[in-house]
Scaffold this active site. Structure first.
Site, PDB file in Angstrom:
ATOM      1  N   ARG A 297      54.676  26.258 -87.199  1.00 43.20           N
ATOM      2  CA  ARG A 297      55.971  26.369 -86.069  1.00 43.20           C
ATOM      3  C   ARG A 297      56.674  25.033 -86.084  1.00 43.20           C
ATOM      4  O   ARG A 297      58.162  25.250 -86.204  1.00 43.20           O
ATOM      5  CB  ARG A 297      55.603  26.894 -84.729  1.00 43.20           C
ATOM      6  N   TYR A 434      59.638  34.367 -88.927  1.00 41.42           N
ATOM      7  CA  TYR A 434      58.455  34.234 -89.032  1.00 41.42           C
ATOM      8  C   TYR A 434      57.735  33.164 -88.130  1.00 41.42           C
ATOM      9  O   TYR A 434      58.536  32.230 -87.782  1.00 41.42           O
ATOM     10  CB  TYR A 434      58.050  33.932 -90.724  1.00 41.42           C
ATOM     11  N   GLU A 435      56.533  33.122 -88.187  1.00 43.48           N
ATOM     12  CA  GLU A 435      55.625  32.358 -87.596  1.00 43.48           C
ATOM     13  C   GLU A 435      55.993  32.342 -85.897  1.00 43.48           C
ATOM     14  O   GLU A 435      55.849  31.439 -85.121  1.00 43.48           O
ATOM     15  CB  GLU A 435      55.970  30.610 -87.846  1.00 43.48           C
ATOM     16  N   GLY A 436      56.419  33.507 -85.441  1.00 46.71           N
ATOM     17  CA  GLY A 436      56.575  33.988 -84.233  1.00 46.71           C
ATOM     18  C   GLY A 436      57.985  34.039 -84.011  1.00 46.71           C
ATOM     19  O   GLY A 436      59.006  32.804 -84.305  1.00 46.71           O
ATOM     20  N   GLN A 441      58.526  32.772 -78.942  1.00 46.35           N
ATOM     21  CA  GLN A 441      58.667  31.254 -78.783  1.00 46.35           C
ATOM     22  C   GLN A 441      58.811  31.246 -77.195  1.00 46.35           C
ATOM     23  O   GLN A 441      58.213  30.225 -76.567  1.00 46.35           O
ATOM     24  CB  GLN A 441      59.651  30.703 -79.631  1.00 46.35           C
TER      25      GLN A 441
END
Length: 587
Positions: A297, A434-436, A441
């Protein structure tokens, strides 16, 4: 298409005067870096990024990876670039010396990774994921797994992936269906994973997949997920590669951007089950994977900075070279003479510099945490945890605006692929996903990072910002900017108070709180930079043009970005009533 140049002067300024790199090096016992080694590292990284990776960026966009008889074939030229990248030792920068690493501070790796991500983001995703996998294995794997897998990853001989998402389990990881059945000293993994970045390629001898799956006795939900190492090729006892494992890329996604980065659908177990090895304890896979995800992230936040820098350089060059418009005396002028083009370029420039300052500071805080005493560790961990969703969420959202402005500066030519501006906009669009996603977040920020400690970590950060602003020595020209930033702190305190008093509103107001804090932290650090620039300008050998520009850029940032804080506060105070008022059928 303009050439990429690492903004070395600004990066060095941030290291020296925002992060206090020499002080950090003394604190963590790395005086050699402060005395010149870091200069050599950044010079070499810039050379590889500018001369090798950047020229392949457009090639990767136009000639993306393809799936053939041997598996995924990467873009022509990528394999040679990766070989040079690995042989130069770049994958080993921050890894422990026991596994062949150089054990350098993360903030140096962050500056170096900015080069890779700006010069060729699609290529740089591969080592980014490997770096996160190394972190996860070092933190959670058994000594036996570390001995087998970490050293080849550190050397770059092997690369790694993260396998979370499934067709029916996106952000909702509780819905994962992939299975892992015990079989002697290993497990048989079956299932399908989607959106696997660099899931297959021919650049490295082996690919190590970190895969989330459920054991037969797993409880329902996220508490029943375990993490497994699943290599592309099995590894023999002597470290040599054995037979091909039952893990294959079965298709590639056709994407809006980052075409040079293969996004794979991975199938585990088409021929009886892929052999995998448990990482950590059973049913603790999500906690293990979050080590890799948090690392990734911050890495994606860095991508937001990097792609924005690349788009800014491209737009700046075009604005300098494109003749458009006539003065009263009949002379033709370039785009830089037009105030609105200046406005857009300054939004890009100041946004990029604010992102760089926050990114490097967050990374340096991670270095401090790694070397902290037991008494200091709790507060530093809370600060790193707080920075992570802001870095990831705010910076990737701001990158959408910055790369879009890059297209706008090109006018109609920006909508034409040949000029290159559109690629940065397309590539940047994945970053808030992507990655949340941005929403995830924000939920992390308001939930795990704020409500869980009743706002203590955020309150402490705001107090530190407030104290520093109160003691800043700035030129009179920046007095208004300082007042705006101080008002921003008051706005942030009010937003925090609203959240604590209305915790059920957290999902509705999270994104606005995250963006508010991003703009505020950016303003704080831009004013810190302006204060340092004024101080340095008094020295005889000062680069007065650069230092004056730092002050002027901070001034612009505070005038054009900080007013957004009040907007986000107004939305927060409105709550979520109107958000949920419309019946679902009326959409």
């Amino acid at each position: 298409m303009s050439e990429y140049r690492f903004p070395r002067q600004d990066a060095q300024f941030v290291l020296d005067h925002i992060v206090n790199f020499s002080g950090l090096c003394a604190e963590i016992g790395h005086d050699d870096l402060a005395s010149g080694l870091s200069d050599a590292i950044l010079d070499e990284a810039a050379r590889l990024g500018e001369q090798v990776l950047a020229p392949l960026n457009k090639v990767g966009d136009q000639q993306g990876a393809v799936l053939g008889e041997k598996g995924v074939e990467e873009t022509a030229g990528f394999a040679q670039a990766y070989k040079q990248f690995a042989q130069s030792g770049w994958p080993s920068l921050v890894a422990p010396e026991a596994f062949g690493g150089q054990a350098l501070p993360k903030v140096i790796s962050t500056a170096v990774n900015e080069v890779w991500q700006s010069s060729n983001m699609a290529f740089a995703l591969c080592p980014l994921l490997t770096q996160g996998a190394i972190e996860a294995l070092l933190t959670h794997a058994s000594d036996e797994l570390k001995e087998t897998y970490v050293t080849p990853l550190v050397s770059g001989e092997w690369t790694a992936t993260m396998n979370l998402t499934e067709p029916d389990a996106g952000s909702d990881l509780a819905a994962i269906k992939s299975r892992a059945v015990p079989e002697g000293d290993h497990y048989r993994i079956t299932g399908q994973k989607i959106f696997i970045t660099w899931g297959d390629h021919q650049m490295a001898d082996n690919i190590i997949h970190l895969v989330l799956a459920r054991l037969p006795d797993a409880p329902a939900g996220v508490k029943g997920i375990s993490l497994f190492v699943v290599p592309k090729f099995l590894v023999n006892a002597d470290g040599s590669l054995g037979e091909r494992n039952d893990a294959k890329a079965v298709s590639l996604e056709h994407k809006l951007g980052i075409h040079g980065s293969p996004t794979c659908v991975m199938s585990f177990g088409d021929e009886g089950g892929a052999i995998g090895y448990l990482v950590g304890e059973p049913h603790t896979g999500l906690a293990c994977m979050f080590t890799m995800m948090n690392d990734a992230r911050q890495g994606v936040g860095l991508q937001g900075l990097a792609i924005s820098e690349r788009a800014y350089q491209h737009a700046r060059t075009y604005a300098q070279e494109r003749i458009q418009g006539t003065l009263r005396d009949g002379s033709r002028v370039n785009l830089m003479k037009h105030p609105d083009v200046r406005r857009m370029l300054m939004l890009m420039k100041s946004g990029v510099e604010a992102m760089r300052a926050l990114m490097y500071l967050a990374s340096a805080t991670g270095d401090q945490l790694e070397h902290a005493s037991e008494n200091e560790a709790h507060a530093l961990q809370a600060r790193v945890d707080l920075y992570t969703p802001i870095v990831k969420g705010w910076m990737t959202e701001l990158a959408q605006e910055v790369t879009s402005l890059g297209v706008q500066i090109h006018g109609g030519m920006g909508f034409v692929e040949e000029t290159g501006a559109a690629q940065y906009l397309r590539d940047a669009r994945i970053l808030p996903i992507y990655e949340g996603t941005t929403g995830i977040q924000a939920l992390d920020l308001v939930g795990r990072k704020t409500l869980s400690d009743e706002g203590q970590a955020l309150t402490l950060l705001l107090q530190e910002v407030e104290t520093e602003l109160a003691n800043m020595l700035l030129p009179d020209t920046l007095s208004g900017a300082l007042e705006r930033c101080q008002m921003g702190v008051d706005n942030a305190k009010e937003a925090l108070a609203y959240l604590l008093a209305n915790p059920k509103q957290a999902p509705a107001i999270g994104v606005n709180l995250m963006m508010l804090l991003g703009y505020l932290l950016g303003g704080w650090l831009m004013l810190r930079a302006a204060g340092k620039a004024q101080e340095l300008s008094k020295q005889p050998s000062a680069d007065t043009a650069f230092l004056m520009t730092k002050q002027q850029t901070a001034h612009f940032y505070c005038e054009h970005y900080l007013p957004r804080i009040a907007m986000h506060l107004a939305i927060i105070n409105a709550g979520g009533e109107s958000l949920m008022a419309i019946d679902e059928a009326q959409f």
